[in-house]
Write a protein that holds these residues in place. Structure first.
Motif, PDB file in Angstrom:
ATOM      1  N   MET A 127       0.976  -1.245   0.032  1.00  0.00           N
ATOM      2  CA  MET A 127       0.061  -0.008   0.138  1.00  0.00           C
ATOM      3  C   MET A 127       0.829   1.346  -0.126  1.00  0.00           C
ATOM      4  O   MET A 127       0.602   2.187  -0.607  1.00  0.00           O
ATOM      5  CB  MET A 127      -0.937  -0.123   1.202  1.00  0.00           C
ATOM      6  CG  MET A 127      -1.966  -0.929   1.025  1.00  0.00           C
ATOM      7  SD  MET A 127      -2.862  -1.324  -0.577  1.00  0.00           S
ATOM      8  CE  MET A 127      -3.162   0.238  -0.714  1.00  0.00           C
TER       9      MET A 127
ATOM     10  N   TYR B 209      -7.608  -5.452  -5.444  1.00  0.00           N
ATOM     11  CA  TYR B 209      -7.481  -5.977  -4.029  1.00  0.00           C
ATOM     12  C   TYR B 209      -8.109  -4.704  -3.537  1.00  0.00           C
ATOM     13  O   TYR B 209      -8.039  -3.459  -3.713  1.00  0.00           O
ATOM     14  CB  TYR B 209      -5.744  -5.816  -3.550  1.00  0.00           C
ATOM     15  CG  TYR B 209      -5.784  -5.655  -2.162  1.00  0.00           C
ATOM     16  CD1 TYR B 209      -6.256  -6.652  -1.244  1.00  0.00           C
ATOM     17  CD2 TYR B 209      -5.082  -4.662  -1.491  1.00  0.00           C
ATOM     18  CE1 TYR B 209      -6.151  -6.636   0.136  1.00  0.00           C
ATOM     19  CE2 TYR B 209      -4.797  -4.403  -0.194  1.00  0.00           C
ATOM     20  CZ  TYR B 209      -5.589  -5.310   0.413  1.00  0.00           C
ATOM     21  OH  TYR B 209      -5.441  -5.285   2.134  1.00  0.00           O
TER      22      TYR B 209
ATOM     23  N   ASP C 197      -0.156  -3.928 -11.163  1.00  0.00           N
ATOM     24  CA  ASP C 197      -0.234  -4.741 -10.068  1.00  0.00           C
ATOM     25  C   ASP C 197       0.506  -6.076 -10.101  1.00  0.00           C
ATOM     26  O   ASP C 197      -0.746  -6.843 -10.822  1.00  0.00           O
ATOM     27  CB  ASP C 197      -1.196  -4.400  -9.026  1.00  0.00           C
ATOM     28  CG  ASP C 197      -0.752  -4.996  -7.615  1.00  0.00           C
ATOM     29  OD1 ASP C 197      -0.164  -5.894  -7.521  1.00  0.00           O
ATOM     30  OD2 ASP C 197      -1.651  -4.705  -6.634  1.00  0.00           O
TER      31      ASP C 197
ATOM     32  N   PHE D   5       0.261 -11.112  -7.843  1.00  0.00           N
ATOM     33  CA  PHE D   5      -0.504 -12.299  -7.938  1.00  0.00           C
ATOM     34  C   PHE D   5       0.615 -13.165  -8.828  1.00  0.00           C
ATOM     35  O   PHE D   5       0.486 -14.315  -8.633  1.00  0.00           O
ATOM     36  CB  PHE D   5      -1.956 -12.471  -8.476  1.00  0.00           C
ATOM     37  CG  PHE D   5      -2.986 -12.530  -7.460  1.00  0.00           C
ATOM     38  CD1 PHE D   5      -2.810 -11.790  -6.257  1.00  0.00           C
ATOM     39  CD2 PHE D   5      -4.062 -13.074  -7.663  1.00  0.00           C
ATOM     40  CE1 PHE D   5      -3.841 -11.960  -5.432  1.00  0.00           C
ATOM     41  CE2 PHE D   5      -4.987 -13.154  -6.755  1.00  0.00           C
ATOM     42  CZ  PHE D   5      -4.870 -12.650  -5.545  1.00  0.00           C
TER      43      PHE D   5
ATOM     44  N   LYS E 295       4.065 -10.951  -0.422  1.00  0.00           N
ATOM     45  CA  LYS E 295       3.241 -12.021  -0.929  1.00  0.00           C
ATOM     46  C   LYS E 295       4.400 -12.997  -1.437  1.00  0.00           C
ATOM     47  O   LYS E 295       5.279 -13.441  -0.720  1.00  0.00           O
ATOM     48  CB  LYS E 295       2.344 -11.474  -2.040  1.00  0.00           C
ATOM     49  CG  LYS E 295       1.330 -10.620  -1.304  1.00  0.00           C
ATOM     50  CD  LYS E 295       0.804 -11.002  -0.049  1.00  0.00           C
ATOM     51  CE  LYS E 295      -0.332 -10.155   0.353  1.00  0.00           C
ATOM     52  NZ  LYS E 295      -0.255  -8.817   0.722  1.00  0.00           N
TER      53      LYS E 295
ATOM     54  N   GLY F   5       5.897  -5.650   2.841  1.00  0.00           N
ATOM     55  CA  GLY F   5       6.774  -4.936   2.086  1.00  0.00           C
ATOM     56  C   GLY F   5       6.029  -4.522   0.721  1.00  0.00           C
ATOM     57  O   GLY F   5       5.186  -5.395   0.331  1.00  0.00           O
TER      58      GLY F   5
ATOM     59  N   GLU G 203      -6.013 -14.003   5.948  1.00  0.00           N
ATOM     60  CA  GLU G 203      -5.844 -13.114   4.986  1.00  0.00           C
ATOM     61  C   GLU G 203      -4.247 -13.467   4.505  1.00  0.00           C
ATOM     62  O   GLU G 203      -3.588 -13.798   5.199  1.00  0.00           O
ATOM     63  CB  GLU G 203      -6.023 -11.366   5.436  1.00  0.00           C
ATOM     64  CG  GLU G 203      -7.425 -11.478   5.878  1.00  0.00           C
ATOM     65  CD  GLU G 203      -7.917 -10.013   6.172  1.00  0.00           C
ATOM     66  OE1 GLU G 203      -7.245  -9.116   5.776  1.00  0.00           O
ATOM     67  OE2 GLU G 203      -9.090  -9.644   6.681  1.00  0.00           O
TER      68      GLU G 203
HETATM   69  O1  P1T Z   1      -0.769  -5.735   2.314  1.00  0.00           O
HETATM   70  P1  P1T Z   1       0.556  -4.896   1.438  1.00  0.00           P
HETATM   71  O2  P1T Z   1       1.722  -5.299   1.501  1.00  0.00           O
HETATM   72  O3  P1T Z   1       0.211  -3.545   1.709  1.00  0.00           O
HETATM   73  O4  P1T Z   1      -0.130  -5.166   0.149  1.00  0.00           O
HETATM   74  C1  P1T Z   1      -1.284  -4.726  -0.821  1.00  0.00           C
HETATM   75  C2  P1T Z   1      -1.747  -5.423  -1.813  1.00  0.00           C
HETATM   76  C3  P1T Z   1      -1.640  -4.789  -3.118  1.00  0.00           C
HETATM   77  N1  P1T Z   1      -1.690  -5.560  -4.196  1.00  0.00           N
HETATM   78  C4  P1T Z   1      -2.446  -6.779  -4.218  1.00  0.00           C
HETATM   79  C5  P1T Z   1      -2.634  -7.604  -5.347  1.00  0.00           C
HETATM   80  C6  P1T Z   1      -2.617  -7.341  -3.068  1.00  0.00           C
HETATM   81  O5  P1T Z   1      -3.105  -8.633  -2.887  1.00  0.00           O
HETATM   82  C7  P1T Z   1      -2.314  -6.597  -1.591  1.00  0.00           C
HETATM   83  C8  P1T Z   1      -2.453  -7.317  -0.370  1.00  0.00           C
HETATM   84  N2  P1T Z   1      -3.462  -8.305  -0.233  1.00  0.00           N
HETATM   85  C9  P1T Z   1      -3.863  -9.145   0.753  1.00  0.00           C
HETATM   86  C10 P1T Z   1      -3.682  -8.823   1.942  1.00  0.00           C
HETATM   87  C11 P1T Z   1      -4.773 -10.084   0.405  1.00  0.00           C
HETATM   88  O6  P1T Z   1      -5.059 -11.155   1.213  1.00  0.00           O
HETATM   89  O7  P1T Z   1      -5.531 -10.113  -0.673  1.00  0.00           O
END
Ligand code: P1T
Length: 382
Positions: A82, A105, A177, A180, A202, A212, A329
């Motif tokens: 984020m 997301y 983004d 995935f 992820k 991160g 999550e």
């Molecule tokens: O959680 P964070 O590192 O801030 O990432 C945000 C984010 C951005 N883009 C995608 C495609 C994401 O899936 C996410 C975060 N998603 C989860 C926490 C989830 O469980 O889908």
């Protein structure tokens, strides 16, 4: 790394890019430079680092590695996905407009519609599988086209090359983004995107032990603007977090191979199950964008979602019954996770046109023994 004629392969870059043995001691892993500041040689003269918000050698190693993995000229690391998305949104100003996919997301949608909308930046969400809808949504003021592919949680696959072309024709930036897919399965810059964004929480981190984010690109001017924002706003990873992501990246290639094998096997098993009404996985021949996914991705990864014929309540019961799949999550770690997006990760899109079906179950298929995973799901579905 020694100079060679051929560019090193992905697996080699993951282990070595930015990660030469350390100069002082020869340590083969990058040290965790746990310091907030760096002593200067003289006023105005330093050894490349001043203050750790602006730069830290552990973070530099991670950024060098991530740039290599996305085949970009530069990367910037952030404290979360984020925070990385926020830096990109800060490239815009009041009056600008964003076109975004209608399946992203939940937190990404929330950032644009609940935070940046208040600052005068409007967002339109469209089904990006329909290129005509994207063209129609573009305004004179559109400066950003936000492409998440495969999408979270419906696993739609979007045509990066075509969408980047539409964005550029309208003088907007195309951001993908790539969370995935991970850089192992898909490289958005090679398909014409201006920036690739990751939640490194992820697949890149890969062990569910760190949060991160990162942005990768080619344009030096964009790097300068985003590095300014990274430092000015301050959403940077600490050295230990940067190190954990870097360590995860070393095994990304082998992990993604196994995630993809397991994801495919679980998706095929679910698709045959009499109690399952629908499976969303780009590796299934029945997936509407399977051919595009084959062109755009190396393989199909470990993310999938599905619905049960018996609906929402049964789906929630089932998600709480698995023993190996943890009800949690997040995604992309070695361990398998299960969740119900509308009640969990996508609560912020409830009541909007982005809301996924209430009974949708999402799996992050880990790298455990696949028979154990299938047995766990079989018992939970009952
Ligand atoms: O959680 P964070 O590192 O801030 O990432 C945000 C984010 C951005 N883009 C995608 C495609 C994401 O899936 C996410 C975060 N998603 C989860 C926490 C989830 O469980 O889908």
């Amino acid at each position: 790394m020694p100079t060679r004629k051929r560019k090193p392969g992905f697996d080699t870059l993951a282990i070595h890019a930015g990660q030469e043995p350390e100069g002082l001691t020869g340590a083969v892993t990058v040290p965790i430079f746990q310091t907030s500041t760096f002593a200067q040689v003289a006023v105005g003269k330093n050894k490349g680092y001043e203050y750790a918000r602006t730069g830290n050698p552990t973070r530099t190693a991670l950024e060098t590695c991530l740039a290599a993995l996305e085949d970009g000229r530069w990367a910037l690391a952030f404290s979360s996905g984020m925070a990385a998305s926020d830096a990109i949104a800060h490239l815009l100003k009041a009056g600008d407009h964003v076109v975004m996919g209608d399946d992203v997301y939940g937190g990404t949608y929330r950032l644009f519609v609940r935070v940046f909308d208040q600052l005068g930046i409007a967002t339109t969400a469209v089904d990006m599988r329909r290129l005509a809808s994207v063209r129609k949504a573009l305004r004179k003021t559109t400066r950003l086209v936000w492409i998440e592919t495969p999408t979270n949680p419906l696993l739609k696959v979007l045509d990066i090359h075509a969408l980047a072309g539409i964005a550029h024709a309208g003088k907007a930036l195309a951001v993908v983004d790539n969370t995935f897919a991970s850089p192992y399965l898909q490289n958005p810059l090679a398909h014409g995107a201006d920036l690739a964004l990751h939640s490194t929480t992820k697949y890149i981190g890969g062990h569910s032990d760190v949060v991160g984010g990162a942005i990768v690109g080619n344009d030096p001017q964009l790097r300068e603007r985003l590095a300014f924002l990274q430092n000015a706003v301050g959403g940077v990873p600490g050295p230990l977090d940067a190190w954990l992501v870097l360590r995860g990246a070393k095994t990304l290639a082998v992990r993604m191979e196994r995630h993809s094998l397991n994801g495919q096997a679980v998706a095929e098993w679910l698709a045959e199950h009499p109690k399952v009404s629908r499976v969303n996985y780009p590796g299934l021949r029945a997936h509407p964008q399977h051919d595009l996914a084959k062109r755009q991705m190396r393989s199909f990864g470990g993310m999938l979602s599905f619905e049960l014929k018996s609906g929402e309540a049964a789906a929630k019961r089932m998600a709480a019954r698995t023993k190996i799949f943890a009800l949690a999550e997040s995604l992309g770690g070695v361990e398998s996770l299960i969740e119900v997006p509308l009640a969990m990760t996508h609560g912020s899109v409830r009541g909007t046109k982005l809301a996924p079906p209430a009974g949708l179950v999402r799996l992050s298929v880990g790298i455990e023994t696949v028979h154990d995973l299938i047995e766990d799901l079989a018992e939970a579905i009952g």
